[in-house]
Design an enzyme around this catalytic site. Structure first.
Site, mmCIF file in Angstrom:
data_model
loop_
_atom_site.group_PDB
_atom_site.id
_atom_site.type_symbol
_atom_site.label_atom_id
_atom_site.label_comp_id
_atom_site.label_asym_id
_atom_site.label_seq_id
_atom_site.Cartn_x
_atom_site.Cartn_y
_atom_site.Cartn_z
ATOM 1 C CG ASN A 1 11.042 -24.797 38.107
ATOM 2 O OD1 ASN A 1 12.206 -24.637 38.465
ATOM 3 N ND2 ASN A 1 10.184 -23.795 38.078
ATOM 4 C CB THR B 1 7.894 -29.924 36.642
ATOM 5 O OG1 THR B 1 8.351 -28.677 37.178
ATOM 6 C CG2 THR B 1 6.773 -30.484 37.528
ATOM 7 C CG LEU B 2 12.174 -32.973 34.065
ATOM 8 C CD1 LEU B 2 12.510 -34.364 33.553
ATOM 9 C CD2 LEU B 2 13.374 -32.323 34.734
ATOM 10 N N GLY B 3 9.452 -29.258 32.240
ATOM 11 C CA GLY B 3 8.861 -28.576 31.093
ATOM 12 C C GLY B 3 8.392 -29.571 30.049
ATOM 13 N N GLY C 1 8.572 -33.464 30.588
ATOM 14 C CA GLY C 1 7.776 -34.204 31.559
ATOM 15 C C GLY C 1 8.166 -33.961 32.996
ATOM 16 N N GLY D 1 2.711 -24.832 36.999
ATOM 17 C CA GLY D 1 3.302 -25.552 38.128
ATOM 18 C C GLY D 1 2.292 -25.787 39.247
ATOM 19 C CG ASP D 2 0.603 -22.561 41.450
ATOM 20 O OD1 ASP D 2 1.584 -22.948 42.112
ATOM 21 O OD2 ASP D 2 0.305 -21.365 41.299
#
Length: 151
Positions: free
Chosen positions: A22, A50-52, A55, A83-84
């Site tokens: 992230n 990952t950018l919250g 996206g 995240g998982d």
């Protein structure tokens, strides 16, 4: 990562086919190792960040940058396990033979299902609903490509 020395972090990423982080982990990795984003890319095949709410971004040597927005109409309940969930969807789609962009879309939608449930394993993947939402978020072609892989 936070408690690992930089050399140990380097050993973890060197030669990795995929590096998924992230934004916080990306920043932490770069500060712990002293490597720039480009230098990290020299050590891994594909970097997925990952950018919250913004996206996911996929970069890599010889790849055009891919940005996939979050799924549409997500109702936030509990971020535990998101995240998982993304990683599970992403790697499942890659195992099905789908490309990186489609894999990120599948991962993003699965992450949305996790986010909408209370608890990290309380979500349910109903193929009809999943495909409908995938189509609404990323287009009918995305749903059509994923359909054969959901039973």
């Amino acid at each position: 990562l936070a408690r690992m020395p930089g050399e140990a972090v380097l050993q973890l990423i060197d030669g990795a086919k995929y590096l998924l982080t992230n934004e916080y982990e990306k920043s932490l990795l770069e500060s712990k190792t002293g490597l720039s984003d480009e230098q990290v890319l020299d050590r891994v095949g594909v970097r997925v960040t990952t950018l919250g709410k913004d996206g996911v971004e996929i970069t890599g040597r010889g790849l055009r940058r891919i940005h996939v927005p979050v799924a549409k109409d997500v109702k936030v309940s509990d971020p535990t396990g998101v995240g998982d969930g993304f990683r599970a969807g992403f790697f499942s789609a890659l195992a099905w033979g789908l490309d990186l962009e489609r894999a990120a879309q599948v991962g993003s939608l699965l992450a949305a299902l996790v986010l909408e449930a209370i608890g990290p394993q309380e979500y349910e993947v109903r193929p009809d609903v999943f495909l409908k939402r995938l189509g609404e978020s990323y287009g009918d072609v995305a749903a059509d490509e994923v359909r054969p892989h959901l039973s």
